[in-house]
Design a protein around this motif. Structure first.
Motif, short mmCIF file in Angstrom:
data_model
loop_
_atom_site.label_atom_id
_atom_site.label_comp_id
_atom_site.label_asym_id
_atom_site.label_seq_id
_atom_site.Cartn_x
_atom_site.Cartn_y
_atom_site.Cartn_z
N GLN A 168 0.82 -1.20 0.00
CA GLN A 168 0.00 0.00 0.00
C GLN A 168 0.86 1.26 0.00
N ARG A 169 1.92 1.25 0.81
CA ARG A 169 2.80 2.41 0.84
C ARG A 169 3.62 2.53 -0.44
N ALA A 170 3.90 1.39 -1.09
CA ALA A 170 4.70 1.43 -2.31
C ALA A 170 3.92 2.04 -3.46
N THR A 171 2.58 1.80 -3.51
CA THR A 171 1.77 2.30 -4.62
C THR A 171 1.20 3.68 -4.33
N GLU A 172 0.95 4.01 -3.08
CA GLU A 172 0.34 5.29 -2.74
C GLU A 172 1.40 6.39 -2.70
N GLN A 173 1.22 7.40 -3.50
CA GLN A 173 2.15 8.50 -3.58
C GLN A 173 1.70 9.63 -2.66
N PRO A 174 2.63 10.38 -2.10
CA PRO A 174 2.24 11.52 -1.26
C PRO A 174 1.52 12.58 -2.07
N ARG A 175 0.56 13.22 -1.43
CA ARG A 175 -0.25 14.23 -2.11
C ARG A 175 0.13 15.62 -1.61
N GLN A 176 0.17 16.55 -2.53
CA GLN A 176 0.53 17.92 -2.20
C GLN A 176 -0.71 18.67 -1.74
N LEU A 177 -0.55 19.45 -0.68
CA LEU A 177 -1.66 20.24 -0.17
C LEU A 177 -1.95 21.41 -1.11
N PHE A 178 -3.26 21.66 -1.32
CA PHE A 178 -3.72 22.81 -2.11
C PHE A 178 -3.15 22.81 -3.53
N TRP A 179 -2.94 21.61 -4.11
CA TRP A 179 -2.41 21.57 -5.47
C TRP A 179 -3.43 22.11 -6.47
N GLU A 180 -4.72 22.11 -6.10
CA GLU A 180 -5.74 22.61 -7.01
C GLU A 180 -5.59 24.10 -7.30
N LYS A 181 -4.88 24.82 -6.38
CA LYS A 181 -4.71 26.26 -6.58
C LYS A 181 -3.82 26.57 -7.78
N ARG A 182 -3.08 25.57 -8.28
CA ARG A 182 -2.27 25.79 -9.47
C ARG A 182 -3.14 25.97 -10.71
N LEU A 183 -4.42 25.54 -10.63
CA LEU A 183 -5.34 25.69 -11.76
C LEU A 183 -6.05 27.04 -11.73
N LYS A 184 -5.73 27.87 -10.74
CA LYS A 184 -6.40 29.16 -10.60
C LYS A 184 -6.05 30.06 -11.79
N GLY A 185 -7.10 30.67 -12.34
CA GLY A 185 -6.90 31.58 -13.48
C GLY A 185 -7.04 30.92 -14.83
N LEU A 186 -7.10 29.58 -14.88
CA LEU A 186 -7.25 28.88 -16.15
C LEU A 186 -8.73 28.80 -16.52
N ARG A 187 -9.04 29.00 -17.80
CA ARG A 187 -10.42 28.97 -18.27
C ARG A 187 -10.51 28.00 -19.46
N SER A 188 -11.56 27.19 -19.48
CA SER A 188 -11.79 26.28 -20.60
C SER A 188 -12.58 27.00 -21.68
N SER A 189 -12.35 26.63 -22.93
CA SER A 189 -13.01 27.27 -24.06
C SER A 189 -13.41 26.23 -25.08
N ASP A 190 -14.30 26.62 -25.99
CA ASP A 190 -14.75 25.69 -27.03
C ASP A 190 -13.84 25.81 -28.25
N VAL A 191 -14.25 25.21 -29.36
CA VAL A 191 -13.41 25.19 -30.56
C VAL A 191 -13.25 26.58 -31.17
N THR A 192 -14.18 27.45 -30.86
CA THR A 192 -14.09 28.82 -31.37
C THR A 192 -13.32 29.73 -30.42
N GLU A 193 -12.68 29.12 -29.39
CA GLU A 193 -11.92 29.84 -28.38
C GLU A 193 -12.77 30.79 -27.55
N GLU A 194 -14.05 30.49 -27.45
CA GLU A 194 -14.94 31.27 -26.59
C GLU A 194 -14.94 30.62 -25.20
N VAL A 195 -14.71 31.43 -24.16
CA VAL A 195 -14.63 30.91 -22.80
C VAL A 195 -15.98 30.38 -22.36
N LEU A 196 -15.96 29.15 -21.82
CA LEU A 196 -17.19 28.53 -21.35
C LEU A 196 -17.59 29.09 -20.00
N LYS A 197 -18.86 29.10 -19.75
CA LYS A 197 -19.38 29.62 -18.49
C LYS A 197 -19.06 28.65 -17.36
#
Length: 265
Positions: free
Chosen positions: A130-159
């Protein structure tokens, strides 16, 4: 190999004991000799420790010289002197170099070397899968996605999706967008139920008491009203998709009809 054997009585040992000297006459070891001793019953002894174990306390072999078969009092004096020197060195705190290696104490006073095995083919290192397969997790790693926006094929930002009011984030400078990323990743990467941070201590110090297997939100309860609202949204989305597919099918059918009419004309 040619060898010469000489067997004679050994006065230093009890009556009936024989000493045999085997001299090599040929080969690379020509001129060297081996000494053996035979008991009155014919048992053969190849070394002094074997002889001492067999005789036990019946004969004192402290000054017995195995090579010559004679008692050597001078040898006993040297052993006593060396023992006194060793004790004197120990009293001064110096290490005893004569006992640096592992030794086995036999029935006699003579020391025998011991082979110390530090590695063996049958030895296996136990690991926790279990310890060999389970990797340590970083705290608040989701904050690295802050400011990123998804868009469609026309490069229009999705709501961005709006989260229910019952979901409250946990952690320093946590926004609704970061909380949405945390919940989405938890649903995608974990098969465990999503409960949020059930420990109240996580609100005081998330850096210590945060459960990394749960999203960065406080504990919440999904009510029946929330489920009904979600079912309504899914139903509306399916209805819109169905209408879009029907409209696309009608448009393709009309276009096919025009192509056929044009070819006939």
């Amino acid at each position: 190999m040619i060898m010469e054997r000489k067997r004679m009585d050994c006065p230093a040992l009890p009556p009936g004991w024989k000493k045999e000297e085997v001299i090599r006459k040929s080969g690379l070891s020509a001129g060297k000799s081996d000494v053996y001793y035979y008991s009155p019953t014919g048992k053969k002894f190849r070394s002094k420790p074997q002889l001492a174990r067999y005789l036990g306390n019946t004969v004192d072999l402290a000054c017995f010289d195995f090579r010559t078969g004679k008692m050597m009092p001078s040898k006993l004096q040297k052993n006593k002197q060396r023992l006194r020197n060793d004790n004197f060195s120990l009293s001064k705190g110096k290490p005893d170099l004569n006992t640096a290696l592992p030794i086995r104490q036999t029935a006699s006073i003579f020391k025998q070397p011991v082979t110390k095995v530090v590695n063996h083919p049958s030895n296996k290192v136990k690991t926790d899968p279990q310890r060999a397969t389970e990797q340590p997790r970083q705290l608040f790693w989701e904050k690295r996605l802050k400011g990123l926006r998804s868009s469609d094929v026309t490069e229009e930002v999705l709501k961005t999706m709006e989260l229910p009011k019952g979901l409250q984030s946990v952690g320093p400078d946590m926004s609704d967008e970061t909380l949405l990323s945390a919940i989405a990743s938890a649903l995608h990467m974990s098969s465990a139920p999503i409960t949020g941070q059930t420990s109240t201590a996580a609100e005081k110090n998330p850096a210590i008491w945060l459960n990394t297997s749960q999203p960065l939100c406080k504990a919440f309860i999904v009510t029946d009203e929330d489920i009904r609202e979600q079912e309504l949204k899914v139903h509306q989305a399916r209805r819109s998709l169905e209408e879009a597919l029907m409209a696309d099918g009608l448009a393709r059918a009309a276009e096919t009809t025009r192509d056929i009419d044009g070819k006939v004309a």
